[in-house]
Design a protein around this motif. Structure first.
Motif, short mmCIF file in Angstrom:
data_model
loop_
_atom_site.label_atom_id
_atom_site.label_comp_id
_atom_site.label_asym_id
_atom_site.label_seq_id
_atom_site.Cartn_x
_atom_site.Cartn_y
_atom_site.Cartn_z
N TYR A 1 -28.99 -13.86 -101.14
CA TYR A 1 -27.94 -13.16 -100.40
C TYR A 1 -26.57 -13.51 -100.97
CZ TYR A 1 -31.75 -13.52 -96.95
OH TYR A 1 -32.97 -13.50 -96.32
N TYR B 1 -22.50 -13.37 -99.76
CA TYR B 1 -21.58 -13.19 -98.65
C TYR B 1 -20.16 -13.40 -99.16
CZ TYR B 1 -25.57 -14.08 -95.47
OH TYR B 1 -26.75 -14.03 -94.78
N LEU C 1 -18.48 -14.97 -91.96
CA LEU C 1 -19.24 -14.52 -93.12
C LEU C 1 -19.38 -13.00 -93.10
CD1 LEU C 1 -22.14 -17.09 -93.27
CD2 LEU C 1 -20.15 -16.99 -94.74
N PHE D 1 -21.52 -10.09 -94.93
CA PHE D 1 -22.67 -9.80 -95.78
C PHE D 1 -22.28 -8.80 -96.86
CE2 PHE D 1 -26.86 -8.81 -97.13
CZ PHE D 1 -26.98 -7.43 -97.19
N TYR E 1 -28.32 -8.13 -100.55
CA TYR E 1 -29.53 -8.92 -100.32
C TYR E 1 -30.59 -8.48 -101.32
CZ TYR E 1 -34.05 -9.51 -97.79
OH TYR E 1 -35.34 -9.77 -97.44
N SER F 1 -33.45 -17.94 -99.55
CA SER F 1 -34.45 -18.30 -98.55
C SER F 1 -35.82 -17.95 -99.07
CB SER F 1 -34.19 -17.57 -97.22
OG SER F 1 -34.45 -16.19 -97.34
N PRO G 1 -39.02 -16.18 -97.76
CA PRO G 1 -39.64 -15.42 -96.67
C PRO G 1 -41.05 -15.86 -96.34
CG PRO G 1 -38.44 -13.96 -98.09
CD PRO G 1 -38.44 -15.31 -98.75
N PRO H 1 -38.99 -18.65 -92.25
CA PRO H 1 -38.67 -17.82 -93.41
C PRO H 1 -37.26 -17.25 -93.37
CG PRO H 1 -40.14 -16.66 -91.92
CD PRO H 1 -40.06 -18.06 -91.43
N TYR H 2 -36.59 -17.37 -92.22
CA TYR H 2 -35.25 -16.83 -92.10
C TYR H 2 -34.17 -17.86 -92.45
CZ TYR H 2 -37.60 -13.12 -89.57
OH TYR H 2 -38.43 -12.10 -89.22
N GLN I 1 -31.60 -19.85 -94.28
CA GLN I 1 -30.88 -19.64 -95.52
C GLN I 1 -30.18 -20.92 -95.92
OE1 GLN I 1 -28.34 -16.17 -95.40
NE2 GLN I 1 -29.97 -14.87 -94.59
N ASN J 1 -31.73 -13.48 -86.33
CA ASN J 1 -32.30 -12.63 -87.39
C ASN J 1 -32.18 -11.17 -87.01
OD1 ASN J 1 -34.67 -12.75 -85.46
ND2 ASN J 1 -35.53 -11.45 -87.07
N ASN K 1 -35.56 -6.84 -90.98
CA ASN K 1 -35.76 -7.43 -92.32
C ASN K 1 -35.42 -8.91 -92.25
OD1 ASN K 1 -32.92 -7.65 -92.42
ND2 ASN K 1 -32.74 -5.63 -93.38
N TYR K 2 -35.26 -9.54 -93.39
CA TYR K 2 -35.03 -10.98 -93.40
C TYR K 2 -33.55 -11.34 -93.35
CZ TYR K 2 -39.92 -11.91 -94.19
OH TYR K 2 -41.27 -12.01 -94.05
N GLN K 3 -32.72 -10.39 -93.06
CA GLN K 3 -31.31 -10.71 -92.99
C GLN K 3 -30.98 -11.43 -91.69
OE1 GLN K 3 -28.42 -7.75 -94.08
NE2 GLN K 3 -29.97 -6.57 -95.16
N LEU K 4 -29.90 -12.17 -91.74
CA LEU K 4 -29.39 -12.86 -90.56
C LEU K 4 -28.06 -12.23 -90.13
CD1 LEU K 4 -30.04 -16.59 -91.52
CD2 LEU K 4 -31.42 -15.10 -90.05
N TRP L 1 -24.56 -13.11 -88.37
CA TRP L 1 -23.77 -14.32 -88.18
C TRP L 1 -22.67 -14.10 -87.14
CZ3 TRP L 1 -24.76 -18.79 -91.08
CH2 TRP L 1 -25.75 -18.63 -92.06
#
Lengths: 119, 110
Positions: A33, A35, A43, A45, A48, A95, A97, A105-106, A108, B91, B95-98, B100
């Motif tokens: 990722y 940022y 942060l 984004f 990804y 990360s 998964p 898996p989440y 980071q 989350n 998908n696997y994004q977070l 914030w």
């Protein structure tokens, strides 16, 4: 083991120049990722990458921004024709998964960031 | 409405006090929750995951209330070294994004 590394740690550039930022993720981490964090802000984004899937570019603020990743290794973020508003810290995270050693898996893990200053 | 909302602070707290941070999230499908810590001019670092049953790590306790879509972090016997910004992270279920939160700044005073 080694964490996420980023280079350069600091970059000062003139308005209008192109810059390239590099990220080395943790070995075995398939997700990466990028940022952006402006001074005093949260942060933001940018993009990804997950394995060989098409990247999610939904956070890129303009077509001046692009990123590449070769396989599951190094990634570069390129900013063309830099503007003063691009000044920020650019953070990379990775990360796994699949989750490693019982971790989510989440989760980071971040590199130290590249502090970009556009003059 | 923001997807993850936190009180921006700052919280100015005397050393040794107990401080609580609150966070709300909008996506009821989210399954994973975290608190990260970010020191001034440093990268965010994972502080702890938040589990449905609540979890404790030393002086830190995290709680999750799924019905209210609310997460909390409690710090007991606060130390000067706890001064940082605390980020609530959730989350994105698709998908696997977070996602914030903007963070809550904590300042511990001697």
């Amino acid at each position: 083991g080694a964490g996420v590394s980023q280079s350069p740690s600091n970059k000062v550039t003139e308005k209008g120049k192109d810059v390239e930022l590099r990220c080395d993720p943790i070995s075995g981490h398939t997700a990466l990722y990028w940022y952006r964090q402006r001074l005093g802000q949260g942060l933001e984004f940018l993009i990804y990458f997950q394995g060989n899937s098409a990247p999610d570019k939904s956070g890129l603020p303009s077509d001046r921004f692009s990123a590449e990743r070769t396989g599951e290794s190094v990634s570069t973020l390129t900013i063309q024709r830099t503007q003063q508003e691009d000044s920020a810290v650019y953070l990379c995270a990775s990360s796994s998964p699949l989750g490693l050693a019982g971790s989510s898996p989440y989760e980071q893990y971040f590199g130290p960031g590249t502090r970009l200053t556009v003059t | 409405r923001k997807e993850v909302e936190q009180d921006p602070g700052p919280f100015n707290v005397p050393e040794g006090a107990t401080v609580a941070f609150n966070c709300t999230y909008s996506n009821s499908a989210s399954q994973s929750f975290f608190w990260y810590r970010q020191d001034c001019r440093k990268e965010p670092k994972l502080l702890m995951s938040v589990y449905s049953s609540g979890n404790e790590d030393g002086r830190f306790t995290a709680q999750l209330n799924r019905a209210s879509q609310y997460i909390s972090l409690l710090i007991r016997d606060s130390k000067l070294s706890d001064s940082a910004t605390y980020l609530c992270v959730v989350n994105r279920a698709s998908n696997y994004q977070l996602i914030w939160g903007a963070g809550t700044k904590l300042i511990i005073k001697p």
